[in-house]
Design an enzyme around this catalytic site. Structure first.
Site, PDB file in Angstrom:
ATOM      1  N   ASN A 194       2.076  -5.206  -3.167  1.00  0.00           N
ATOM      2  CA  ASN A 194       0.665  -5.488  -2.877  1.00  0.00           C
ATOM      3  C   ASN A 194      -0.093  -4.193  -2.605  1.00  0.00           C
ATOM      4  OD1 ASN A 194      -1.351  -7.594  -2.237  1.00  0.00           O
ATOM      5  ND2 ASN A 194      -1.253  -6.809  -0.137  1.00  0.00           N
ATOM      6  N   ASP A 249     -12.360 -10.227  -1.097  1.00  0.00           N
ATOM      7  CA  ASP A 249     -13.660 -10.342  -0.445  1.00  0.00           C
ATOM      8  C   ASP A 249     -14.628  -9.468  -1.234  1.00  0.00           C
ATOM      9  OD1 ASP A 249     -12.838  -7.821   0.557  1.00  0.00           O
ATOM     10  OD2 ASP A 249     -12.524  -8.569   2.587  1.00  0.00           O
ATOM     11  N   HIS A 259     -10.534  -5.969  -2.596  1.00  0.00           N
ATOM     12  CA  HIS A 259     -11.644  -5.833  -1.645  1.00  0.00           C
ATOM     13  C   HIS A 259     -12.772  -5.119  -2.401  1.00  0.00           C
ATOM     14  CE1 HIS A 259      -9.248  -7.078   1.793  1.00  0.00           C
ATOM     15  NE2 HIS A 259      -8.310  -6.226   1.436  1.00  0.00           N
ATOM     16  N   GLU A 281      -6.320 -10.573  -1.366  1.00  0.00           N
ATOM     17  CA  GLU A 281      -7.170 -10.321  -0.187  1.00  0.00           C
ATOM     18  C   GLU A 281      -8.637 -10.276  -0.599  1.00  0.00           C
ATOM     19  OE1 GLU A 281      -5.791  -6.957   2.118  1.00  0.00           O
ATOM     20  OE2 GLU A 281      -3.692  -7.484   1.824  1.00  0.00           O
ATOM     21  N   GLU A 283       0.803  -1.236   0.000  1.00  0.00           N
ATOM     22  CA  GLU A 283       0.000   0.000   0.000  1.00  0.00           C
ATOM     23  C   GLU A 283       0.835   1.284   0.000  1.00  0.00           C
ATOM     24  OE1 GLU A 283      -2.690  -0.518   3.286  1.00  0.00           O
ATOM     25  OE2 GLU A 283      -3.569  -2.320   2.415  1.00  0.00           O
TER      26      GLU A 283
HETATM   27  O1  9MR Z   1      -7.833  -7.902   8.276  1.00  0.00           O
HETATM   28  C1  9MR Z   1      -6.887  -7.111   8.975  1.00  0.00           C
HETATM   29  C2  9MR Z   1      -7.473  -6.613  10.265  1.00  0.00           C
HETATM   30  O2  9MR Z   1      -7.660  -7.702  11.155  1.00  0.00           O
HETATM   31  C3  9MR Z   1      -6.565  -5.574  10.888  1.00  0.00           C
HETATM   32  O3  9MR Z   1      -7.189  -5.024  12.026  1.00  0.00           O
HETATM   33  C4  9MR Z   1      -6.230  -4.520   9.891  1.00  0.00           C
HETATM   34  C5  9MR Z   1      -5.287  -3.518  10.504  1.00  0.00           C
HETATM   35  O4  9MR Z   1      -4.686  -2.713   9.589  1.00  0.00           O
HETATM   36  O5  9MR Z   1      -5.623  -5.097   8.743  1.00  0.00           O
HETATM   37  C6  9MR Z   1      -6.493  -5.961   8.089  1.00  0.00           C
HETATM   38  O6  9MR Z   1      -5.874  -6.465   6.932  1.00  0.00           O
HETATM   39  C7  9MR Z   1      -5.552  -5.502   5.938  1.00  0.00           C
HETATM   40  C8  9MR Z   1      -4.318  -6.002   5.244  1.00  0.00           C
HETATM   41  O7  9MR Z   1      -3.295  -6.216   6.163  1.00  0.00           O
HETATM   42  C9  9MR Z   1      -3.870  -5.022   4.169  1.00  0.00           C
HETATM   43  N1  9MR Z   1      -4.935  -4.729   3.257  1.00  0.00           N
HETATM   44  C10 9MR Z   1      -6.188  -4.344   3.842  1.00  0.00           C
HETATM   45  C11 9MR Z   1      -6.639  -5.368   4.861  1.00  0.00           C
HETATM   46  C12 9MR Z   1      -7.991  -5.034   5.402  1.00  0.00           C
HETATM   47  O8  9MR Z   1      -7.958  -3.834   6.123  1.00  0.00           O
END
Ligand code: 9MR
Length: 477
Positions: free
Chosen positions: A213, A281, A250, A279, A171
């Site tokens: 990513n 969904d 997402h 990722e 990101e």
């Molecule tokens: O799913 C993850 C969630 O449990 C955490 O609280 C969050 C914190 O930043 O991160 C989520 O996963 C993220 C991933 O690491 C990067 N892309 C976006 C995902 C969803 O927010």
């Protein structure tokens, strides 16, 4: 023949990046395959992982270490998925809570579960503006750059040999129409922080695929997508080590599945990198949600270098966006229409094209042995044959093995080889290994033992020291 063709295009393995010569062999098989009309194969898989493996791909899920004691959760995980991503356990705050103090307990629980069950691991993530430990949030300049590189090196080294793909940088681009980098303490250390992270990751684990990513990079026309595309193109042109692009994907009403998604996948792939949907969904329910999952899977299967799909959680209740019910299983672990559509799309015949673009990123250390040993046992007799492709670097290797069934097909198979002195196997995927030094044997796992006459499947293993030479022995059962 139809069956052979479907199998011939399969190529899911951690070593794909290095298998230039094998790719040529596959491309030859594909030329034959192109002349036949595909039909759904009799062996169409009954789980997501098995079906994806038949198409040379993986199907994974983000998982949480603390849920590994939930029997419903683990039951679905072990049945359906052949790859995992730690949802939070490998992030910077989890692995280096104090500067120089590394904790891998929870990440190890996931990695060990994966290895014990023949699953690959996507490492997520080495460098990110978010979820930094407090000490890092307060750093800047050279000290931060050094701390970031040390983190990349230490974590990737610790997991060396166990990670299929690393999200090296996550990101790093801003949303919106500028195509600019996201402002962060890491970005303020200089534009080259991303490539510095990739170089450090390659040096630490030459066997892992290295991915960039990001999210909101699904729509080909968006500035952010183009910015990531330009980054990857620039890295490839300048020889910065990068092997894959992760599209988080997402999808929700604010960020819907775009009709040009396939164009995005194929455009990145054309740069000479793998594309992974990392990722996935899709918020929604019922037929609408199911059809979007179906489209995403079909798009991936249509792009040769779209090598795997990971959904961001197992049950809707496991999701970071639980209220959007975006996953494949409901809160009770029941399969949703989205699951059925995903499985059907994975099993749909004839959509996979074999790779035509050989991997182009060389390892940092050039191979010291010729990368490929051609098969000496042609398929066709009874039993089975194994052909190997080797990537050797100073101190380690990845061997990718293609098992091809003879005229009788197989119910199961075992491949044996002998390691030179000092060499040891550290990890295997799509096979269960026995022995780590000297004479070692790899047996099929549940989903890839049955091969029709002439059909093939791939597995791989990684090790330290010098790779075995010669053609391994294949025994069919
Ligand atoms: O799913 C993850 C969630 O449990 C955490 O609280 C969050 C914190 O930043 O991160 C989520 O996963 C993220 C991933 O690491 C990067 N892309 C976006 C995902 C969803 O927010």
């Amino acid at each position: 023949m139809k069956h052979v063709s479907a199998r011939a295009s399969g190529r899911w393995s951690a070593g794909a990046r290095r298998r230039t010569a094998l790719v040529s062999v596959l491309a030859g098989a594909a030329a034959v395959a192109a002349t036949v009309i595909f039909a759904p194969t009799a062996s169409a898989g009954t789980t997501l992982g098995a079906s994806a493996a038949e198409k040379g791909r993986y199907f994974g899920a983000a998982i949480a270490a603390h849920k590994l004691s939930d029997s419903t959760y683990v039951g679905i995980l072990n049945r359906e998925f052949n790859s995992v991503t730690p949802e939070n356990e490998m992030k910077l705050d989890a692995t280096e809570p104090q500067q120089g103090v590394f904790t891998f307990t929870n990440a190890d629980r996931i990695v060990n579960h994966a290895i014990a069950n023949g699953m690959a691991v996507r490492g997520h993530t080495l460098a990110w503006h978010s979820q930094q430990p407090g000490w890092m949030q307060n750093m800047s300049g050279t000290a931060l750059r050094q701390a970031m590189l040390n983190h990349v090196t230490r974590v990737a080294s610790y997991y060396r040999g166990k990670i299929h793909s690393w999200d090296v940088v996550n990101e790093a681009f801003a949303d919106g129409s500028t195509g600019a980098r996201r402002d962060s303490n890491l970005q303020r250390t200089g534009d080259d922080w991303i490539e510095a992270a990739f170089r450090a990751a390659r040096a630490a684990d030459p066997g892992a695929k290295l991915c960039y990513n990001d999210y909101n990079t699904d729509n080909w026309t968006h500035a952010k997508t183009q910015a990531v595309y330009n980054l990857v193109r620039d890295f490839k042109a300048r020889g910065v080590p990068i092997d894959c692009v992760g599209l988080q994907s997402h999808f929700n009403p604010n960020s819907p599945y775009p009709s040009n998604y396939r164009t995005t996948l194929s455009s990145f792939a054309a740069l000479g990198v793998d594309v992974q949907i990392t990722e996935l969904d899709i918020e929604g329910s019922g037929t609408t949600q199911a059809n979007t999952y179906r489209s995403v899977v079909a798009d991936c299967l249509a792009v040769a270098r779209c090598t795997g799909i990971t959904v961001w959680g197992i049950r809707d209740t496991d999701s970071w966006r639980a209220s959007g019910t975006p996953l494949l299983f409901d809160g009770n672990g029941n399969k949703k229409p989205a699951y059925t559509a995903t499985l059907e799309a994975l099993n749909a015949g004839g959509t996979t094209t074999p790779p035509t673009t050989p991997p182009t990123t060389p390892p940092t250390t050039p191979p010291t042995t010729p990368p490929t040993t051609p098969p000496t046992t042609p398929p066709g007799g009874a039993g089975c044959s194994a052909s190997v492709s080797v990537n050797q670097w100073t101190g380690g290797f990845v061997v990718t093995v293609r098992v091809t069934a003879g005229s009788g097909g197989t119910q199961g198979w075992a491949v044996s080889t002998t390691l030179p002195g000092g060499a040891a196997v550290t990890n295997a995927w799509n096979a269960q290994g026995s022995g780590t030094t000297g004479s070692v044997t790899f047996r099929n796992v549940a989903y890839n033992g049955q091969l029709g006459a002439g059909a093939s499947t791939e597995f791989g293993f990684q090790g330290t020291g010098t790779a075995p030479t010669g053609t391994p022995t294949c025994t069919a059962s």
